[in-house]
Design a protein around this motif. Structure first.
Motif, PDB file in Angstrom:
ATOM      1  N   MET A 722       0.840  -1.195   0.000  1.00 34.03           N
ATOM      2  CA  MET A 722       0.000   0.000   0.000  1.00 34.03           C
ATOM      3  C   MET A 722       0.877   1.248   0.000  1.00 34.03           C
ATOM      4  SD  MET A 722      -3.207   1.075   2.376  1.00 34.03           S
ATOM      5  CE  MET A 722      -2.337   0.747   3.887  1.00 34.03           C
ATOM      6  N   ARG A 723       0.475   2.215  -0.817  1.00 38.29           N
ATOM      7  CA  ARG A 723       1.107   3.528  -0.821  1.00 38.29           C
ATOM      8  C   ARG A 723       0.018   4.569  -0.622  1.00 38.29           C
ATOM      9  NH1 ARG A 723       5.256   6.361  -5.156  1.00 38.29           N
ATOM     10  NH2 ARG A 723       5.014   8.460  -4.364  1.00 38.29           N
ATOM     11  N   MET A 724       0.151   5.351   0.469  1.00 37.49           N
ATOM     12  CA  MET A 724      -0.810   6.402   0.774  1.00 37.49           C
ATOM     13  C   MET A 724      -0.165   7.757   0.522  1.00 37.49           C
ATOM     14  SD  MET A 724      -2.837   5.097   4.154  1.00 37.49           S
ATOM     15  CE  MET A 724      -1.461   4.614   5.162  1.00 37.49           C
ATOM     16  N   VAL A 725      -0.892   8.666  -0.125  1.00 40.12           N
ATOM     17  CA  VAL A 725      -0.380  10.005  -0.415  1.00 40.12           C
ATOM     18  C   VAL A 725      -1.336  11.054   0.150  1.00 40.12           C
ATOM     19  CG1 VAL A 725       0.830   9.235  -2.491  1.00 40.12           C
ATOM     20  CG2 VAL A 725      -1.508  10.096  -2.690  1.00 40.12           C
ATOM     21  N   LYS A 726      -0.808  12.267   0.334  1.00 39.91           N
ATOM     22  CA  LYS A 726      -1.571  13.403   0.884  1.00 39.91           C
ATOM     23  C   LYS A 726      -2.073  13.121   2.298  1.00 39.91           C
ATOM     24  CE  LYS A 726      -3.038  14.969  -3.715  1.00 39.91           C
ATOM     25  NZ  LYS A 726      -2.040  16.046  -3.827  1.00 39.91           N
ATOM     26  N   LEU A 727      -1.208  12.535   3.128  1.00 45.49           N
ATOM     27  CA  LEU A 727      -1.607  12.219   4.497  1.00 45.49           C
ATOM     28  C   LEU A 727      -1.827  13.468   5.337  1.00 45.49           C
ATOM     29  CD1 LEU A 727       0.611   9.087   5.132  1.00 45.49           C
ATOM     30  CD2 LEU A 727      -1.861   9.197   5.471  1.00 45.49           C
ATOM     31  N   GLU A 728      -1.349  14.625   4.860  1.00 43.80           N
ATOM     32  CA  GLU A 728      -1.598  15.870   5.589  1.00 43.80           C
ATOM     33  C   GLU A 728      -3.088  16.205   5.639  1.00 43.80           C
ATOM     34  OE1 GLU A 728      -1.282  16.949   1.266  1.00 43.80           O
ATOM     35  OE2 GLU A 728      -0.138  15.669   2.648  1.00 43.80           O
ATOM     36  N   ARG A 729      -3.896  15.531   4.825  1.00 48.50           N
ATOM     37  CA  ARG A 729      -5.338  15.804   4.818  1.00 48.50           C
ATOM     38  C   ARG A 729      -6.084  15.096   5.945  1.00 48.50           C
ATOM     39  NH1 ARG A 729      -7.168  14.899  -1.472  1.00 48.50           N
ATOM     40  NH2 ARG A 729      -6.158  16.722  -2.429  1.00 48.50           N
ATOM     41  N   VAL A 730      -5.453  14.147   6.626  1.00 49.20           N
ATOM     42  CA  VAL A 730      -6.157  13.403   7.676  1.00 49.20           C
ATOM     43  C   VAL A 730      -6.564  14.369   8.791  1.00 49.20           C
ATOM     44  CG1 VAL A 730      -6.022  11.508   9.323  1.00 49.20           C
ATOM     45  CG2 VAL A 730      -4.833  11.337   7.137  1.00 49.20           C
ATOM     46  N   SER A 731      -7.796  14.277   9.227  1.00 50.81           N
ATOM     47  CA  SER A 731      -8.348  15.270  10.149  1.00 50.81           C
ATOM     48  C   SER A 731      -7.852  15.109  11.579  1.00 50.81           C
ATOM     49  CB  SER A 731      -9.877  15.198  10.126  1.00 50.81           C
ATOM     50  OG  SER A 731     -10.360  15.443   8.827  1.00 50.81           O
ATOM     51  N   ASP A 732      -7.742  13.868  12.049  1.00 49.95           N
ATOM     52  CA  ASP A 732      -7.314  13.674  13.438  1.00 49.95           C
ATOM     53  C   ASP A 732      -6.839  12.247  13.626  1.00 49.95           C
ATOM     54  OD1 ASP A 732      -9.646  12.069  13.718  1.00 49.95           O
ATOM     55  OD2 ASP A 732     -10.816  13.881  14.140  1.00 49.95           O
ATOM     56  N   ARG A 733      -6.335  11.961  14.825  1.00 48.65           N
ATOM     57  CA  ARG A 733      -5.754  10.645  15.087  1.00 48.65           C
ATOM     58  C   ARG A 733      -6.798   9.537  15.043  1.00 48.65           C
ATOM     59  NH1 ARG A 733      -2.495  11.053  20.244  1.00 48.65           N
ATOM     60  NH2 ARG A 733      -1.951   8.945  19.612  1.00 48.65           N
ATOM     61  N   ALA A 734      -8.038   9.849  15.410  1.00 51.57           N
ATOM     62  CA  ALA A 734      -9.088   8.825  15.373  1.00 51.57           C
ATOM     63  C   ALA A 734      -9.303   8.329  13.951  1.00 51.57           C
ATOM     64  CB  ALA A 734     -10.384   9.390  15.944  1.00 51.57           C
ATOM     65  N   GLU A 735      -9.223   9.254  13.012  1.00 47.77           N
ATOM     66  CA  GLU A 735      -9.384   8.895  11.605  1.00 47.77           C
ATOM     67  C   GLU A 735      -8.262   7.964  11.146  1.00 47.77           C
ATOM     68  OE1 GLU A 735      -9.417  11.754   7.898  1.00 47.77           O
ATOM     69  OE2 GLU A 735     -11.096  12.178   9.243  1.00 47.77           O
ATOM     70  N   MET A 748       3.249  -6.097   3.680  1.00 50.63           N
ATOM     71  CA  MET A 748       4.706  -6.194   3.628  1.00 50.63           C
ATOM     72  C   MET A 748       5.372  -4.919   3.113  1.00 50.63           C
ATOM     73  SD  MET A 748       5.412 -10.111   2.396  1.00 50.63           S
ATOM     74  CE  MET A 748       4.456  -9.966   0.891  1.00 50.63           C
ATOM     75  N   VAL A 749       4.656  -4.131   2.311  1.00 50.08           N
ATOM     76  CA  VAL A 749       5.222  -2.917   1.731  1.00 50.08           C
ATOM     77  C   VAL A 749       4.295  -1.753   2.056  1.00 50.08           C
ATOM     78  CG1 VAL A 749       5.948  -1.760  -0.387  1.00 50.08           C
ATOM     79  CG2 VAL A 749       6.280  -4.226  -0.153  1.00 50.08           C
ATOM     80  N   LEU A 750       4.855  -0.670   2.642  1.00 54.67           N
ATOM     81  CA  LEU A 750       4.041   0.482   3.045  1.00 54.67           C
ATOM     82  C   LEU A 750       4.804   1.771   2.750  1.00 54.67           C
ATOM     83  CD1 LEU A 750       1.538   1.652   4.493  1.00 54.67           C
ATOM     84  CD2 LEU A 750       2.798   1.413   6.652  1.00 54.67           C
ATOM     85  N   PHE A 751       4.174   2.660   1.976  1.00 59.36           N
ATOM     86  CA  PHE A 751       4.714   3.988   1.701  1.00 59.36           C
ATOM     87  C   PHE A 751       3.743   5.010   2.300  1.00 59.36           C
ATOM     88  CE2 PHE A 751       7.284   3.051  -2.445  1.00 59.36           C
ATOM     89  CZ  PHE A 751       7.980   2.067  -1.763  1.00 59.36           C
ATOM     90  N   LEU A 752       4.255   5.898   3.164  1.00 58.95           N
ATOM     91  CA  LEU A 752       3.461   6.941   3.788  1.00 58.95           C
ATOM     92  C   LEU A 752       3.983   8.298   3.325  1.00 58.95           C
ATOM     93  CD1 LEU A 752       3.424   5.480   7.432  1.00 58.95           C
ATOM     94  CD2 LEU A 752       1.653   5.222   5.680  1.00 58.95           C
ATOM     95  N   HIS A 753       3.171   9.047   2.568  1.00 58.81           N
ATOM     96  CA  HIS A 753       3.632  10.290   1.942  1.00 58.81           C
ATOM     97  C   HIS A 753       2.761  11.466   2.344  1.00 58.81           C
ATOM     98  CE1 HIS A 753       6.143   8.560  -1.616  1.00 58.81           C
ATOM     99  NE2 HIS A 753       6.255   7.824  -0.526  1.00 58.81           N
ATOM    100  N   CYS A 754       3.423  12.572   2.723  1.00 58.58           N
ATOM    101  CA  CYS A 754       2.773  13.873   2.843  1.00 58.58           C
ATOM    102  C   CYS A 754       3.247  14.732   1.678  1.00 58.58           C
ATOM    103  CB  CYS A 754       3.138  14.554   4.158  1.00 58.58           C
ATOM    104  SG  CYS A 754       2.543  13.698   5.633  1.00 58.58           S
TER     105      CYS A 754
END
Length: 1055
Positions: A722-735, A748-754
């Motif tokens: 999984m590759r996630m982009v635009k993580l700066e849009r997440v509203s709060d920790r609960a989300e 096994m593979v994780l990309f976390l991008h802001c």
């Protein structure tokens, strides 16, 4: 022969057995006919292996197999249609529990009529299928086919274990002598013009292997710019724009979207202007690749550049003006046996090697000195028990003397095919759908095989793992070879002789070529051809030929090198309803017709790197679709809601497509194992616009109602990548917590991008002034909840703007990230300190870049607090473990503008029990201008380090005491003064280190490279003050890329 019926029928029987128990089959009233079909196929399956082995020699058997194969394709389609229709009926009224005839009363009249019509038609088709199958069963008695013994042929030789990639097999002194001789000739100075050298010989004799050996020769590499080291596979039907684009990319240029020769030629000329390059043109069939394409633009390079070609024809080498032609000879018997032994035996198996040498030498004799045949047969022997009787079976195989192959030398290659288990035979022949020399990668190849139904699992093993095992065995059997040079991703290819064997096996079921050749084949055929797989390779094609739309039996349709087609006919897909794979990758197609929804059998849709702008809503009809590949579609801004109905989707790739978000409901796609490019949206749109203006935030308020949030990931428990982009849009920790990453057992593979903000984009790292404190705190809380599972192997974090790394990184215990092998931390510009990663037991690769808040790296980076037996902080407190980074091989620090100190202090009494980076081989430090020194304790402990590269470390004055170092690269280090104590250093490369005065304790140096283009004399550290000879007694090579070699200065006599 075409589709491997043995494997196909086995898979079909499994499908029938599964389907007959499903509720959908009962609703349609077809279970009894399906059971009858299953019984007949099961009885027929036993004789298929014998039929397929004899079909080339027996026309009656070949015709019988063709008829059976056509029936099996029809049966496969029927099962698909039954499942689709049954699922529709089940889902149209989920509240109803009726079945059989009673179902009709629960549906509207139109639906009821449609169901009745479909039941009648499908029942009629299945009964016809059974009748025809019954007739074929009677006919088989006249063919005298022998049932195969009942064994576990599908599993016995397919390894599930991870094995090392097979390296090129080089044996004997001759190839080394040839390499040295050719390398010396290529190095020899002649500044009059660019010279061409040639390696010629018959197919499979080892021309490419010799060229690869030369290409990798260190002495040769030291004489050319490493950025201008080019390998081009030419092949018979090369494409001009492809070769030019590949050359430009490998040389460090960017061709953009250009595909016109008139645009690319001057671009190539510019990228090599006044530079010395080395070019390999592999497998040249036509001198026009030089005369009409490359000669003119390459003239802008320096005259001492070199070109090496491989070709089967000496006449082509002469047409290209080769100054030296080397003809490759066959291997001797002794070298042939050495090659077999290198492939088959481990070092400790000398006894077996001796016992099998007699039969082994007879096998070598049959291979007639051809390295390709020896490697392929070696791949067969590798799968056998090391017993005389097993090797005798290989020796006595009828494949050696099989006369129906296109060329005499293909016997050993056909033997390898016959030895494959049925599922691998299908995967092997599917390679024929790729153009010659096309780079093939394991992941996409495995997905293609899954989509075609070639991959089965009887024990619950994920199909992706089974496909990976198939791929590895094809590589280990030498049926796929590493691509000699591919500039952006690792790839493999199949030798053209092997491809010819595969094409001969598939016969008229498959075609690869340009549109004209395809039309000629169809029009000239004396009998009707039921084409099942078609690949069109044609850079001049402007419209889809009508003849393609008449191939109604097609299951795979691929286009390669088609830059001129922008639209597809509206009725194309209505006529090609049986398609399983549609490949439109790298095409200029803008839109797909709505008839896409008619492709109900489709498993793979690849539009990556295309000009597609919109996907029709009708895609939702493709309930069998498993792989939707939309990566790098630069004009695609949204996905249709229809993708939410793709209940069997396994992979959704939208990486680098400018999507606004992912439609709400993605969590319903429970089969997803790959989700690359998941565009995050917050549940509170007004808080997701970090650093954006008012208009952008207003747009977000609207968007968050249309697009899904991280919460929808919770139900995707099968995710592996999984590759996630635009993580700066997440509203709060609960989300973020709702994504439940830690509960995903297969990830096994994780990309976390802001997203990096425009104000700091130039330096590619976050800046504190760009963010509100509230946003900084929130992103920290968000990442705290994105805790990955312990099965994770690869992690990348990019653009994170929290002040601290999440706690799951700051306390990486043996349980939380115990399987992590690859970690890349990019542009985490506000974070300090760095995570203490030294206790990660499996970490092999670590890169840290853009960490601008870091000023000091101390012992806490190596180990957890209290984690090392010998480590002491500045307070003198002793810690208590003894290992740090036990498996780390590559360590990279890059773009850290404020990093000043790197240190540890180790207690003398504990040195014996402390092991720091014991496996580290490569250390790279780039653009760290304030770093003052390397830690002495670290350098004493790193005993495996062979390569050190330091660039733009302007505060560094000394580098010393690296006893294991063999290669040192120093560039643009403005304060560096002294380099000392490298007892086994062999190669040193220095550029723009003008304060460097002393290089000592490096007497083993053999090659010195100087890249200062403005320097007009040799540096003092090299010649010494008033010395009459160089300071390095064993130097035998001096490479100069500057003005010295052009001017008659006083240093010339010394050189």
């Amino acid at each position: 022969m075409a589709m491997v019926l043995d494997a196909f029928v086995s898979r079909l029987c499994t499908r029938l057995l599964t389907y007959v128990e499903e509720e959908a089959a009962k609703i349609l009233g077809v279970p009894e006919e399906i059971k009858k079909l299953h019984r007949r196929l099961k009885r027929m399956q036993a004789i298929l292996a014998d039929a397929e082995n004899r079909c080339f020699d027996n026309k009656a058997i070949n015709l019988w197999l063709k008829e059976l194969r056509d029936l099996m394709y029809d049966a496969d389609d029927i099962i698909d249609e039954c499942q689709i229709e049954g699922e529709k009926l089940l889902s149209s009224d989920s509240s109803s529990s009726c079945c059989g005839e009673l179902v009709c009363c629960c549906y509207p009249p139109i639906s009821c009529w449609h169901e009745g019509k479909f039941r009648q038609e499908i029942g009629h088709r299945i009964r016809n299928l059974n009748r025809e199958l019954e007739q074929l069963a009677k006919d088989k008695d006249d063919l005298h086919l022998t049932p195969a013994p009942c064994d576990d042929r599908y599993k016995s030789r397919i390894s599930r274990k991870t094995s090392p990639i097979v390296e090129p097999d080089l044996v004997g002194e001759k190839i080394e002598d040839d390499t040295r001789r050719l390398a010396d000739l290529l190095i020899k100075e002649d500044n009059k013009k660019i010279q061409v050298f040639a390696i010629v010989g018959m197919g499979g004799i080892g021309k490419t292997t010799l060229a690869q050996n030369i290409y990798n020769d260190k002495n040769l590499r030291d004489n050319f710019n490493p950025k201008l080291w080019i390998w081009l596979c030419v092949s018979q039907d090369f494409f001009e724009f492809d070769l030019l684009r590949s050359f430009i990319k490998q040389a460090g240029g960017d061709p953009g979207e250009a595909k016109e020769k008139e645009v690319l030629e001057p671009m190539l000329s510019q990228v090599i202007m006044n530079k010395k390059f080395f070019l390999v043109l592999d497998d040249v069939w036509d001198a026009q690749v030089w005369d009409a394409l490359l000669r003119k633009p390459l003239h802008s390079g320096l005259a001492d550049s070199r070109i090496l070609i491989t070709s089967r024809h000496e006449a082509i080498a002469r047409q290209m003006g080769a100054v030296y032609i080397h003809r490759v000879e066959k291997l001797s018997q002794e070298d042939g046996w050495s090659l077999i032994c290198k492939i088959v035996f481990e070092e400790y198996e000398e006894g077996d090697m001796h016992l099998l040498s007699d039969v082994g030498m007879r096998i070598v004799e049959k291979c007639d000195g051809l390295p390709l045949a020896l490697r392929i047969v070696g791949g067969v022997l590798r799968t056998k028990e090391k017993r005389h009787s097993e090797w005798e079976k290989v020796l006595s195989s009828p494949a050696w003397s099989f006369t129906k192959l296109p060329k005499e030398e293909m016997g050993p290659l056909y033997l390898s095919y016959l030895d494959l288990p049925p599922p691998l035979k299908q995967c092997f022949t599917s390679v024929t759908l790729f153009p010659e020399d096309f780079p093939i990668r394991g992941g996409p190849f495995g997905n293609r095989c899954i989509a075609e139904g070639f991959v089965t699992s009887e024990d619950g093993t994920p199909l992706e793992d089974v496909a990976e095992g198939y791929w590895k065995e094809l590589v280990q059997r030498n049926l796929l070879q590493p691509y000699p040079q591919y500039y952006d991703e690792k790839g493999y290819r199949m030798h053209d002789l092997l491809q010819s064997v595969a094409q001969h096996i598939v016969g008229d079921e498959c075609f690869v070529g340009n549109a004209r050749a395809f039309e000629n084949k169809i029009m000239s055929s004396s009998s009707s051809i039921k084409l099942r797989r078609l690949s069109i390779v044609d850079e001049n094609l402007e419209t889809i030929p009508d003849l393609i739309m008449k191939q109604t039996s097609l299951r795979t349709l691929s286009f390669f090198h088609i830059p001129l087609i922008h639209h597809l006919p509206e009725d194309l897909f209505r006529k090609l309803r049986s398609l399983r794979i549609l490949n439109l990758r790298k095409t200029a197609i803008n839109n797909l017709p709505t008839s896409l929804g008619d492709l109900v059998h489709l498993r793979t849709l690849d539009l990556s790197n295309s000009s597609i702008r919109e996907i029709p809503e009708s895609i939702g009809n493709l309930r069998n679709l498993q792989f939707l590949i939309l990566g790098d579609c630069k004009y695609l801004h949204s996905l249709p809601s229809g993708v939410l109905r793709l209940i069997n989707l396994k992979a959704l790739v939208v990486e680098d497509a400018p999507l606004d978000g992912i439609p709400i409901g993605i969590g319903r796609l429970r089969q997803l194992h790959t989700l690359v490019g998941f565009v995050v949206n917050g549940s509170k749109g007004c808080r997701s616009g970090v650093g954006e203006d008012v208009r952008e935030q207003e747009h977000k308020r609207y968007q968050h109602r249309r697009f899904c949030t991280l919460e929808e990931l919770k139900s995707l428990s099968q995710l592996r990548c999984m590759r996630m982009v635009k993580l700066e849009r997440v509203s709060d920790r609960a989300e973020a917590k709702a994504a439940a990453l830690q509960a995903k057992p297969h990830l096994m593979v994780l990309f976390l991008h802001c997203t990096l903000l425009s104000s700091s984009f130039d330096v590619q790292q976050p800046c504190a002034d760009d963010y509100e404190e509230e946003d900084i705190k929130r992103i920290g809380e968000v990442f705290e909840e994105l805790h990955p599972p312990p099965c994770l192997e690869k992690l990348e974090i990019n653009g994170y703007f929290g002040r601290e790394f999440p706690s799951w990184m700051m306390t990486p215990s043996s349980s939380s990230l115990r399987n992590l092998q690859w970690l890349d931390l990019k542009n985490c510009g506000l974070c300090w300190p760095l995570p203490p990663l030294g206790m990660l037991p499996q970490l092999c690769y670590l890169s840290i870049s853009g960490a601008s808040a870091v000023t000091i790296i101390g012992p806490e980076f190596l180990l957890l607090a209290g984690g090392s037996a010998g480590a002491r902080g500045r307070n003198g407190r002793k810690t208590n473990s003894c290992f740090s980074f036990p498996k780390l091989e590559t360590l990279v620090f890059e773009n850290m503008p404020n990093w000043e100190e790197w240190w540890w202090q180790w207690a003398e009494e504990d040195n014996q029990t402390t092991s720091l980076l014991p496996s580290l081989k490569i250390l790279i430090i780039n653009r760290c201008p304030k770093l003052r020194s390397l830690p002495e304790s670290l350098l004493c402990h790193v005993t495996a380090l062979t390569t050190l590269q330091i660039t733009r470390a302007h505060s560094l004055r000394n580098i010393q005491n690296l006893p294991s170092l063999t290669e040192l690269i120093l560039a643009h280090n403005s304060s560096l003064e002294r380099v000392s104590n490298f007892p086994i250093l062999k190669h040193i490369d220095v550029e723009d280190c003008e304060e460097l005065k002393v290089v000592e304790g490096a007497n083993a140096v053999e090659h010195i490279q100087l890249d200062d283009r403005e320097a007009e004399s040799l540096p003092e550290w090299l010649v010494g003050a008033g010395e009459e000879q160089l300071c390095f007694p064993f130097v035998h090579k001096l490479t100069l890329s500057n003005k010295i070699y052009r001017r008659g200065l006083s240093d010339w006599p010394l050189i």
